[in-house]
Design a protein around this motif. Structure first.
Motif, PDB file in Angstrom:
ATOM      1  N   GLU A 138     108.324 -71.691  21.353  1.00  0.00           N
ATOM      2  CA  GLU A 138     107.237 -72.450  22.118  1.00  0.00           C
ATOM      3  C   GLU A 138     107.359 -72.676  23.712  1.00  0.00           C
ATOM      4  O   GLU A 138     106.422 -71.982  24.359  1.00  0.00           O
ATOM      5  CB  GLU A 138     106.762 -73.011  21.415  1.00  0.00           C
ATOM      6  CG  GLU A 138     105.769 -74.003  20.295  1.00  0.00           C
ATOM      7  CD  GLU A 138     106.169 -74.703  19.516  1.00  0.00           C
ATOM      8  OE1 GLU A 138     105.903 -74.674  18.022  1.00  0.00           O
ATOM      9  OE2 GLU A 138     106.596 -75.956  19.850  1.00  0.00           O
ATOM     10  N   LYS A 194      97.548 -70.915  22.239  1.00  0.00           N
ATOM     11  CA  LYS A 194      97.442 -72.125  22.540  1.00  0.00           C
ATOM     12  C   LYS A 194      97.567 -71.656  24.771  1.00  0.00           C
ATOM     13  O   LYS A 194      97.032 -72.608  24.646  1.00  0.00           O
ATOM     14  CB  LYS A 194      98.375 -73.006  22.144  1.00  0.00           C
ATOM     15  CG  LYS A 194      98.739 -74.829  22.911  1.00  0.00           C
ATOM     16  CD  LYS A 194      99.541 -75.225  22.857  1.00  0.00           C
ATOM     17  CE  LYS A 194      99.687 -76.624  22.789  1.00  0.00           C
ATOM     18  NZ  LYS A 194     100.790 -77.686  22.572  1.00  0.00           N
ATOM     19  N   GLU A 195      97.906 -70.948  24.756  1.00  0.00           N
ATOM     20  CA  GLU A 195      98.551 -70.990  26.121  1.00  0.00           C
ATOM     21  C   GLU A 195      96.983 -69.988  27.163  1.00  0.00           C
ATOM     22  O   GLU A 195      97.264 -69.891  28.189  1.00  0.00           O
ATOM     23  CB  GLU A 195      99.913 -70.171  26.547  1.00  0.00           C
ATOM     24  CG  GLU A 195     100.823 -71.396  26.243  1.00  0.00           C
ATOM     25  CD  GLU A 195     101.136 -72.824  27.028  1.00  0.00           C
ATOM     26  OE1 GLU A 195     100.534 -72.834  27.681  1.00  0.00           O
ATOM     27  OE2 GLU A 195     101.163 -73.221  26.345  1.00  0.00           O
ATOM     28  N   THR A 218     100.610 -68.338  17.296  1.00  0.00           N
ATOM     29  CA  THR A 218     100.186 -69.515  17.694  1.00  0.00           C
ATOM     30  C   THR A 218     100.445 -70.201  19.170  1.00  0.00           C
ATOM     31  O   THR A 218      99.737 -71.074  19.720  1.00  0.00           O
ATOM     32  CB  THR A 218     101.106 -71.352  16.689  1.00  0.00           C
ATOM     33  OG1 THR A 218     100.775 -69.979  15.609  1.00  0.00           O
ATOM     34  CG2 THR A 218      99.804 -71.761  17.353  1.00  0.00           C
TER      35      THR A 218
END
Length: 474
Positions: free
Chosen positions: A107, A142-143, A138
């Protein structure tokens, strides 16, 4: 009816690979940032869908061989490409390394990649195990990056059209924003491409991109049929670093579709200027031996043995080290057998290295699996994820013994968070947030680079101090 169908076609989009996969495939990723930056402004005017410039082996090669900070390279690209999306290749849970990492590292790597300038993250897994892709997908969503999932294309009993269609639907359900069919060995032949692209376009609403290599000699024809079948984007390389184990040439594909509804609209004059910049770099690589002329030709054995170009050169060097070059064809014939024993995985990093090295051992030892590498044991233990077909039970027993402990869950579920520990380990060298990620992927290589960076800075500081004190003439 055919005329109306023709009129509905749209211009083909192109991703340029010369700043990443093209020189990775032909000159072992040795092009320096300094060699690339002067042409960025012109490349930015072409109108590419994206420019692949980071990820894959560029990270390791920058630190290990070029003594460059890969994060600094990315920031310089971002400053230069004002109008073009920047793309990277990401090995799923393995990030850019060779083992699965904890979710917190994956992440954070995605977050920092986007923060430093990446727009498109092409995420793949060497086994096509979707569980190894979800965390990265994911995180990319998100970014607000394009989370492109790449299917590692291969041949075999299990890899039917239904298999690819089913996996494409699952990728859309995962939240990916586009799909890439990643043909790393040049195995996708033209009419099979028509069938594949039409089936994928029917199965999913996501954009479909096609990536292939010229290794087997069919890639340009494969692109032609794929474009006619409705593919949205193709990957090409500027001509000085095209063909062979690289991609089809950008200028050739642009000319192919000129005057048709697929016309890219690219300026061949501008492309010619860009090619002029890279040609001397290619010529110098040929003269120095960095570019092996063998990598520029067609190798039809790719279709026979399903061995990617990079893997072929790796096998050659392994046998040369052992003074066993006469065993080359024996090893080539052993590769498909080992692949079948290990659950028929696609041959792409790191599964290609695992299968190839084990094949070399099997041939040189004169007995199959007399010696098994740690990675062979790990793949049979499920540490890389699930293969599409079961392992050979006799081989598994010979390598792992009776009643071995085998992982059936997602491998990363067994890895506790690593980031805080890694930060402590590299604290003395850290000059930027991103350093912990370089260290996470390649601890020893990164540490060597950090020491080099510190020594270079000390030299600069000393020179400036001497100048200030009058030791050097200003």
């Amino acid at each position: 009816m055919e005329d109306r169908k023709w009129q509905r076609k749209k211009p083909i989009k192109i991703t340029e690979t010369i700043l990443r996969d093209a020189h990775q495939s032909l000159i072992a990723t040795r092009m320096t940032t300094e060699q690339m930056l002067p042409i960025v402004e012109k490349m930015d005017k072409v109108g590419y869908h994206s420019v692949e410039c980071w990820g894959g082996a560029t990270f390791d090669a920058s630190l290990r061989f070029l003594k460059e900070d890969p994060w600094e390279r990315l920031r310089k690209f971002r400053d230069g490409f004002k109008n073009t999306k920047l793309q990277m290749l990401f090995r799923g849970q393995n990030i850019l390394g060779y083992r699965p990492y904890a979710d917190d590292v994956v992440e954070y790597f995605v977050q920092k990649s986007v923060a430093n300038g990446i727009d498109v993250i092409r995420i793949f897994d060497c086994l096509n195990d979707l569980r190894n892709l979800q965390t990265a997908v994911t995180a990319a969503v998100k970014e607000k990056a394009d989370a492109q999932v790449a299917l590692s294309y291969t041949l075999g009993d299990a890899y039917t059209l239904d298999y690819w269609v089913d996996i494409a639907k699952k990728i859309e359900d995962m939240g990916a924003t586009s799909i890439c069919l990643k043909d790393m060995a040049g195995l996708l032949v033209p009419y099979k491409a028509t069938e594949m692209i039409e089936a994928l376009k029917e199965a999913t609403s996501l954009p479909i991109q096609l990536h292939t290599h010229y290794t087997s000699g069919v890639a340009s024809m494969t692109y032609l049929k794929a474009v006619e079948a409705g593919v949205d984007v193709i990957d090409t390389a500027m001509s000085p670093f095209a063909l062979g184990t690289s991609q089809p040439a950008t200028e050739v594909m642009v000319e192919t579709f000129k005057g048709t509804p697929y016309d890219t609209g690219f300026d061949q004059g501008l492309l010619s200027e860009i090619a002029d910049h890279f040609r001397p770099i290619r010529d110098a690589a040929l003269e120095s031996g960095l570019l092996n002329p063998k990598n520029m030709g067609v190798n039809i054995k790719t279709l026979l043995y399903q061995v990617p170009g990079g893997m072929l050169s790796n096998l050659t060097s392994q046998l040369k080290e052992q003074n066993a070059e006469d065993k080359y064809y024996d090893v080539l014939e052993e590769v498909p057998r080992v692949r079948k024993d290990l659950g028929e995985p696609p041959l792409v990093t790191p599964s290609s290295q695992i299968v190839g090295t084990q094949a070399v051992f099997n041939v040189l030892m004169g007995e199959r699996y007399k010696m098994a590498t740690k990675e062979t044991k790990d793949i049979l233990s499920g540490k890389y994820g699930a293969t599409v077909k079961p392992f050979d039970e006799e081989v598994k027993k010979k390598v792992l013994g009776e009643n071995p402990e085998v992982i059936t869950c997602r491998p990363a579920d067994l890895i506790p968070d690593e980031l805080d520990t890694l930060r402590k380990e590299c604290a003395q060298w850290s000059q930027q947030d991103e350093d912990v990620l370089s260290y996470a992927l390649f601890p020893q290589v990164a540490t060597d680079f950090f020491k080099y960076r510190e020594a270079q800075q000390t030299k600069i500081d000393q020179t400036m101090a001497d100048t200030k004190n009058g030791s050097y003439p200003v």
